[in-house]
Every structure is written in C-alpha cells, then in structure tokens.
Design an enzyme around this catalytic site. Structure first.
Site, mmCIF file in Angstrom:
data_model
loop_
_atom_site.group_PDB
_atom_site.id
_atom_site.type_symbol
_atom_site.label_atom_id
_atom_site.label_comp_id
_atom_site.label_asym_id
_atom_site.label_seq_id
_atom_site.Cartn_x
_atom_site.Cartn_y
_atom_site.Cartn_z
ATOM 1 N N HIS A 87 0.809 -1.222 0.000
ATOM 2 C CA HIS A 87 0.000 0.000 0.000
ATOM 3 C C HIS A 87 0.842 1.273 0.000
ATOM 4 O O HIS A 87 0.325 2.353 -0.245
ATOM 5 C CB HIS A 87 -1.015 -0.011 1.155
ATOM 6 C CG HIS A 87 -0.463 0.357 2.484
ATOM 7 N ND1 HIS A 87 -0.168 -0.564 3.467
ATOM 8 C CD2 HIS A 87 -0.160 1.564 3.013
ATOM 9 C CE1 HIS A 87 0.286 0.066 4.533
ATOM 10 N NE2 HIS A 87 0.294 1.359 4.296
ATOM 11 N N ASP A 139 -0.557 -7.510 1.435
ATOM 12 C CA ASP A 139 0.026 -6.167 1.491
ATOM 13 C C ASP A 139 1.532 -6.268 1.687
ATOM 14 O O ASP A 139 2.051 -6.026 2.769
ATOM 15 C CB ASP A 139 -0.643 -5.376 2.627
ATOM 16 C CG ASP A 139 -0.202 -3.918 2.658
ATOM 17 O OD1 ASP A 139 0.361 -3.456 1.650
ATOM 18 O OD2 ASP A 139 -0.425 -3.256 3.689
ATOM 19 N N GLY A 241 3.080 5.815 8.984
ATOM 20 C CA GLY A 241 4.495 6.059 8.697
ATOM 21 C C GLY A 241 5.364 4.872 9.054
ATOM 22 O O GLY A 241 6.522 4.786 8.650
ATOM 23 N N SER A 243 4.316 1.803 8.304
ATOM 24 C CA SER A 243 3.949 0.781 7.320
ATOM 25 C C SER A 243 5.153 0.311 6.527
ATOM 26 O O SER A 243 6.034 1.103 6.201
ATOM 27 C CB SER A 243 2.938 1.341 6.330
ATOM 28 O OG SER A 243 1.679 1.280 6.891
ATOM 29 N N GLY A 244 5.142 -0.959 6.204
ATOM 30 C CA GLY A 244 6.227 -1.539 5.423
ATOM 31 C C GLY A 244 7.387 -1.956 6.294
ATOM 32 O O GLY A 244 8.231 -2.743 5.878
HETATM 33 N N1 ARG Z 1 -1.107 2.121 7.349
HETATM 34 C C1 ARG Z 1 -0.142 2.715 8.193
HETATM 35 C C2 ARG Z 1 0.989 3.297 7.372
HETATM 36 O O1 ARG Z 1 0.800 3.484 6.197
HETATM 37 C C3 ARG Z 1 0.281 1.804 9.295
HETATM 38 C C4 ARG Z 1 -0.755 1.793 10.339
HETATM 39 C C5 ARG Z 1 -0.512 0.838 11.427
HETATM 40 N N2 ARG Z 1 -1.522 1.087 12.379
HETATM 41 C C6 ARG Z 1 -1.678 0.459 13.519
HETATM 42 N N3 ARG Z 1 -2.617 0.827 14.320
HETATM 43 N N4 ARG Z 1 -0.922 -0.527 13.851
HETATM 44 O O2 ARG Z 1 1.998 3.702 7.887
#
Ligand code: ARG
Length: 752
Positions: A87, A139, A241, A243-244
């Site tokens: 994503h 993902d 932030g 993510s990944g």
């Molecule tokens: N989708 C988020 C990103 O792009 C990560 C979110 C993780 N959230 C959580 N509650 N663990 O950085």
C-alpha cells in the site's frame, strides 16, 4: 481499472529491468543464498508507546523516501532487496514508478546520516498480483535496489521465515519505525528510530477483538496471510508512517521477520491491535521474485520443531480489555475530580486524565495582571485527589497555546510530581477521540470546573441530557450553515438540565464541565462557553478537538473509542442538513428533539396576569412576548393589569395553587427546514379555531423590530396538501378571523 492494474503488475514482475547487468557487476563476491548471514545485529547494543532504539540494533530497518521525505519503512532482506508493504506504492490502483523512490540504509535518526548510512535508488517495485487493498491482504512489496547495499555494522539483512515457520502466540517481538508516535502526531526531531515490544496475538484472539462492533464500522475479517501483534489494552502499537517496516522475533540468536506493518484502526486503541502481513506464507512468492539474484534473502530453518510448539491456537481465549478510565466505583462517586490549590485563590476544579496529569481551565492559573506568564510559586501548589492520603505536588504546568484569547481553548495541563497508582480512586476520566459523536439524549452531568461556585441545592453536579446536535448547532451557529454529521467533530454541545429552583439565578460566570456517560463509562465531553451567559440551553465547547493536544502533552491520556453508537436513522442521514432562518439573536422556531429534561417548546412563555390568571405567550424576540388580548385584558376593561412572564419553564414546573388557567394556545406549523412558525392564535373560548397571525405582520414588526418573519417565498416549504400539518395558505388566508394579540415588552425582574 483493476484489470489494468493487474496487467501492469505482471509486466513489472516479469520484465527484465534495465541496469540489471550493471548491478550484478557491482555486487560483492557471490555467495550461496543460504549463506547470507542474517538477523544478527552488532552485539552491543514509534511507533506508539515505544522508545528510542540504540544505534545499530535494527540494522535491517530502512526508510523509503519520496522527494526526500520519509513515507514508509522497509527491511533489508538481501543486499539488493528490501521488503515493504504494497500500500506504500499503490495509489488509486496504480503502482507508482520506482524512479520516484529512494532507500535510506543504516540510519537511526533521520536528520543526520551516521557512519555507514547510505542511499540507494530503486530499480523495481514488485507487488503480488492479488493485492488490491490493505483489508484484503497480500500487502507486501519487494524493492530491487539499483545497486546493492553496503553491508556493515549499521546495515545487515534480517532473516526470513520459511512457509512452515511458526511463531509462538504470545511471543514478544519488536516493531520499529519512524512513524507517528500517537494518532496525528509525528515523531519529533531528531527523528530517532522508535522500537516497541509487541506480543503476537493468535488469529482467534485477534479476530475476536476485531469482531466486536464499534462506531464507524471498525470490524473486519482477519484473512490468511495476516497476523496481529499488540495488546488488548492498546497503548503500544505501530502507526502512520511505520507501514512496510518489520515486526521481528528472536529465535536461537537470530532475528526473523514475522510481519510487515500494514494497518490498524487508529493507533494504540483498546481492542484494536496492529495488523501485519505475515511473511512466512509468502516464502514462495518472495523466492520467485528474487530468482537469479545472488545472494538472495536467507530463509534459515527454524531452530525448534514447530509441530510441538506452543503456537497451537486451539484454546486461545478471547480477552477483551475493558476501559480503564471513566469508571465510578459507586454511583455518585467521581474518582477523577481534582482540586488544584493555589495559595491566595479559591480552589480550581479540574479532572485527572492520566496517572500524572490533571486537566483544568488555564484561566485558573493565568495572572490577569501579569498576563505574560503564570504565577511562579508552583512549589506551593497542591492537587487534591479522591482517596489520597496527602495532596500531590505539581511538577509542570502546560497552558494551551490559545488559552488566553480563545474560550474554547481555556485549558491547562498540570503534571504531578509523582504519578498516582490507578485504582478505583483516583482514576482518570475518559476523553473522546475527534470523531466521537455523543448521541442526543445521552445522560450527562454538569460538574464544577475551574473556580466555579457550587450550584445551589444538594447536588453540585447537575443532571443533564444532551440535545440534538442539529438543534444546538443551528441555535448557536449561522443561518444556512451545514451541520457536522456524526464522525465530524461538533462545534457545540447543548445539554438540557433542570435549573435549581432558585429561579432567576443563573450561574452566569461560573464554569462547568460536561461529563457524559456511555455504557457506564464517563467521558469529559465539553467545557462551558461563558459567552452564552444565561441563555438556555447553555452551550459547551466540545473537548473532541483537544484530544490530540492532550495526548501530545501527557503521552498517556485515556482517549477511548465511542461506546454507544446506535444513532439510528438520524445519524445515517446522508443529506447535509442546513440551519433554518436566523434573527440577529440566533435561529427562531428551533425546537429540540423530545427531551426528558429541558423545554420542549422554548418560545412558550407563562403569562401571569394580575397574579391569578395564567395563559400562554410566545417569545417572538428577546424582549417581546406575544399573547392573546382576551388573556391579558378582562372583558370590558381597558387598563392593562400587572403581568409577569416566565420563560424557559413552560410545562415543566407546576403552577402555583389557585391559579386560573386561561387557555390561549398558539398554532405552530413546521416548515420543511424544521423550524416552527407561529401561524395562529386561538380565538377566545376555543381550542380549535385560530386567528391567522399573517395579517398582523406589519404591526408586529413595527412594534418589535427584530421579530423574524419567514419571507413569503419561504412558504414553498409548507408540507404538501393532505398532510396533517397546516394548509399552505392558512397564515394569510383572507376572511379568516382577525387575531387580537397583545405584545408584552419584557423587563427583567430578577437578575442573575
Ligand atoms: N497504514 C499505516 C501506514 O501506512 C500503518 C498503520 C498501522 N496502524 C496500527 N494501528 N498498527 O503507515
């Protein structure tokens, strides 16, 4: 659209990438893929609720950047390969070009590059064909670097688990990243990499938490290939932030990457753990993408036999965390009530919002003479909390930056020198998230706030009931303004409450806080707006908008999800609602939704004539009440008797004994825009025959000046013929009996 996307991904995944041969020429001595040493940081050595990582402790962590800014995390899995989340790279169904991205390796803090830190361009981004959106899984993404990373103490790959690898439920693993440290709060400078210990949650435990319904559809179906890590009680989590980035677990002296940060609901919320892409199920996909690349990622065998491991999911129980805030051990106990004692002034009432922080009005501490700063003798301040043997000392005072000029931000946070142990008392009150929607008719209390004087009567916490948001917004808002729907922070909250009997006394200059209950849990919903003076209902500034500031300062206030969200057809209304016509003094003809407390017909006035007759009047402007002539004058008499008018209590207080009630009911009609219009006045002796008000418009407006008439063009809003409301031409029907009305000019008898 999505078919185009799939095609594009396939092409990217199989086409030879320019610069390939050049890359391999630059790579270090080829090794067998399995020989790549992985998952071993140099011996020595947010994410929400995390702490600064030591340099070199997570040497596989990389930052993925676009135009020099951090977007996502990633992990180095081989000299030329970085694992991340799909994503991060797919926007509106389209994969972004690899050339827009760069990879920062070997960094701990993003403001300055340390030894061994370097940047690599991205040659290709590979995403599984079946990735479409985070909630549907798959993902993950592999990034091929334009040239291999330079391995060293600060840059090393992590180990990847084989498909058969099993991580134990409950295992303590670590997530790392430069993401937000709270919802909507970025990691501050110098952007030191954050680490947090998270427990792996079994599928059933996680599904159980995410199956619990909540507002704004936050349930979801956990799919194969996903895993959860965190705590039922929340407070430690990954966030935007991160993510990944990797979730790694140590086994037999090596760190294996169990998951890739993918998504969650909010960050660190109770019963909403982080969701990760499980890496092990993608062994085959990863191997396929990296074919021919030497050395490729390492998939060491698991050091213990998975079959006998403690990971069996069978009788994992569904542990739901209950709110830790807002619980009163017994009815009428308020374990968060705090009094701040500042020498030389009256106690200031506030609320405990965490183990170490008290929220109170900033005006308690702003010195009106020396407005440059709060008083300095903070050593002598004390905070009294329920059930504590001694008063607490104050370590710090943080004023809201707008505190001195904006009433809605009249807030300060006081830090206690030592945190209190949370037990039944003291215990913090819950705070709402910005999207919280307090339902109309919620049961609330108005408690003391700031230097407020106790209300007259035995109960200093007045019982109140929340009125509809639409009504409150339009009463205090602008004509034609659109009303915030559930999910958008409201501009105002209006509680209806029963005034203490000492009539005429309104606690004009006394601050109140609004506490509202949901499922037995109390939220601090708002603080009173002093500018509404004695107007009813009083308007409160919602606290929703301050949640981020409070969590930022305290780092641990209890923001709690909405516990009651059954807003029925009202909340599902998609059509934007706008406010009806306004006079200079606010909306006219607005009636709250039926409320147990407060006034159903706020313009109705009790007109007491010569001390013994009572009839109904209508408030048509702040200083004017309209009443039927036959109610005010005795037949044959032309002298106006002594008249008293009571406002804001029509129907809710018993009339004094011996009063003769002269019925003179008004006829009110509802327009399409939901405001009420006075259409007629009852004829003497009748309850069914009305005289139209329309013809009196000229006289009323001349006398009153500020009464609000719907323009004739307003009448298309009348309900269609045949409905049981008023006929369209009633208000100005020719030949209808003439209204005999009196206008009473009001002069206040009792001052607040
Ligand atoms: N989708 C988020 C990103 O792009 C990560 C979110 C993780 N959230 C959580 N509650 N663990 O950085």
């Amino acid at each position: 659209m999505s078919q185009h996307l799939l095609l594009l991904l396939v092409i990217l995944a199989i086409s030879p990438i320019p610069g390939d041969s050049q890359d391999s020429a630059l790579s270090p001595t080829p090794e067998e893929p399995e020989d790549l040493d992985c998952g071993r940081p140099e011996p020595s050595a947010r994410i929400v609720g995390g702490s600064d990582a030591q340099p070199g402790s997570w040497p596989w962590q990389v930052s993925l950047q676009q135009s020099g800014g951090h977007i996502c995390g990633g992990s180095l899995v081989a000299p030329s390969w970085v694992l991340s989340a799909a994503h991060c790279f797919v926007k509106n169904g389209t994969l972004e070009p690899a050339t827009e991205w760069s990879v920062l390796l070997g960094v701990r803090s993003q403001d300055g590059l340390l030894d061994g830190a370097h940047v690599r361009a991205v040659a290709a981004i590979l995403v599984p064909d079946n990735y479409s959106s985070v909630e549907l899984g798959a993902d993950l993404a592999l990034l091929r670097l334009a040239s291999p990373a330079q391995l060293g103490p600060a840059v090393r790959p992590v180990c990847l688990p084989r498909a058969s690898h099993r991580f134990a439920h409950g295992a303590a693993c670590w997530a790392t990243g430069w993401g937000d440290i709270q919802e909507a709060e970025h990691l501050p400078l110098p952007w030191v990499l954050q680490e947090v210990e998270l427990r792996l949650l079994g599928e059933d435990a996680c599904q159980c938490l995410y199956s619990r319904p909540g507002p704004f559809n936050l349930t979801f179906q956990l799919l194969p290939g996903m895993l959860c890590a965190g705590y039922p009680g929340g407070r430690r989590d990954t966030c935007q932030g991160d993510s990944g980035g990797p979730l790694v677990c140590e086994e037999g002296g090596r760190w294996f990457q169990a998951g890739i940060t993918s998504f969650g609901f909010g960050c660190g919320r109770r019963n909403r753990p982080g969701v990760f892409t499980a890496v092990a199920p993608y062994e085959a996909w990863i191997r396929e993408q990296v074919i021919g690349s030497e050395p490729g990622p390492a998939f060491p065998t698991q050091s213990w036999e998975p079959q006998s491991g403690p990971w069996e999911p069978r009788d994992e129980n569904c542990t739901i965390a209950l709110p830790e805030c807002g619980k009163a051990p017994r009815p009428e106990t308020w374990p968060w009530e705090a009094q701040v004692m500042v020498p030389g002034s009256r106690p200031c009432h506030g609320a405990l919002v965490s183990e170490s922080w008290v929220l109170a009005p900033a005006s308690c501490f702003l010195d009106p003479i020396n407005s440059d700063g709060p008083p300095r003798d903070r050593d002598n301040w004390r905070v009294l909390l329920p059930s504590r043997p001694r008063a607490e000392l104050v370590a710090r005072l943080v004023l809201h930056e707008n505190a001195s000029w904006d009433d809605a931000s009249d807030l300060a946070l006081l830090q206690l020198r030592a945190p209190v142990n949370l037990s039944t008392a003291p215990r913090p009150v819950c705070l709402p998230h910005p999207e919280h929607y307090f339902l109309p008719r919620s049961r609330c209390r108005l408690a003391l706030w700031g230097r407020g004087e106790p209300a007259p009567g035995p109960n200093s916490r007045l019982e109140a009931e929340l009125l509809s948001g639409w009504w409150c917004h339009c009463l205090y808002g602008r004509q034609g303004a659109s009303v915030p729907p559930p999910g958008d922070a409201p501009h105002a909250l209006c509680p209806a409450y029963q005034e203490e009997e000492e009539a005429g006394r309104c606690w004009n200059y006394s601050h109140r806080s609004l506490l509202c209950q949901e499922e037995g849990t109390w939220f601090l919903a708002g603080i009173s707006d002093l500018s509404s003076g004695c107007l009813r209902p009083r308007v409160f500034h919602p606290l929703q908008t301050h949640g981020p500031w409070i969590s930022h300062v305290t780092g641990g206030a209890y923001l709690e999800d909405q516990l009651n969200w059954d807003w029925g057809p009202e909340g599902e209304e998609t059509e934007t609602r706008t406010c009806p016509p306004h006079t200079e003094h606010g909306a006219c003809g607005l009636r709250p939704e039926p409320a147990v407390m407060g006034v159903l017909w706020p313009w109705l006035a009790e007109v007491h004539v010569a001390g013994d007759r009572v009839c109904t009047g209508i408030l048509v402007a702040p200083g004017w009440v309209l009443a039927a002539t036959h109610c005010v004058l005795r037949p044959g008499s032309t002298t106006v008797p002594y008249v008293e008018v009571y406002l804001g209590r029509a129907g809710d207080s018993p009339l004094p004994q011996g009063h003769q009630v002269t019925s003179a009911p008004p006829l009110l009609c509802l327009t399409k825009r939901r405001s009420w219009v006075l259409t007629g006045m009852a004829l003497p002796g009748s309850r069914e025959l009305f005289a139209a008000i329309g013809p009196e418009e000229a006289w009323i407006s001349q006398t009153v000046g500020e009464a609000h008439f719907l323009p004739p063009s307003g009448y298309p809003h009348w309900p269609p013929e045949g409905s049981d409301l008023c006929p369209p031409d009633m208000a100005s029907a020719p030949g209808s009996p003439q209204a005999a009305v009196f206008l009473l000019l009001l002069t206040p008898l009792m001052q607040g």
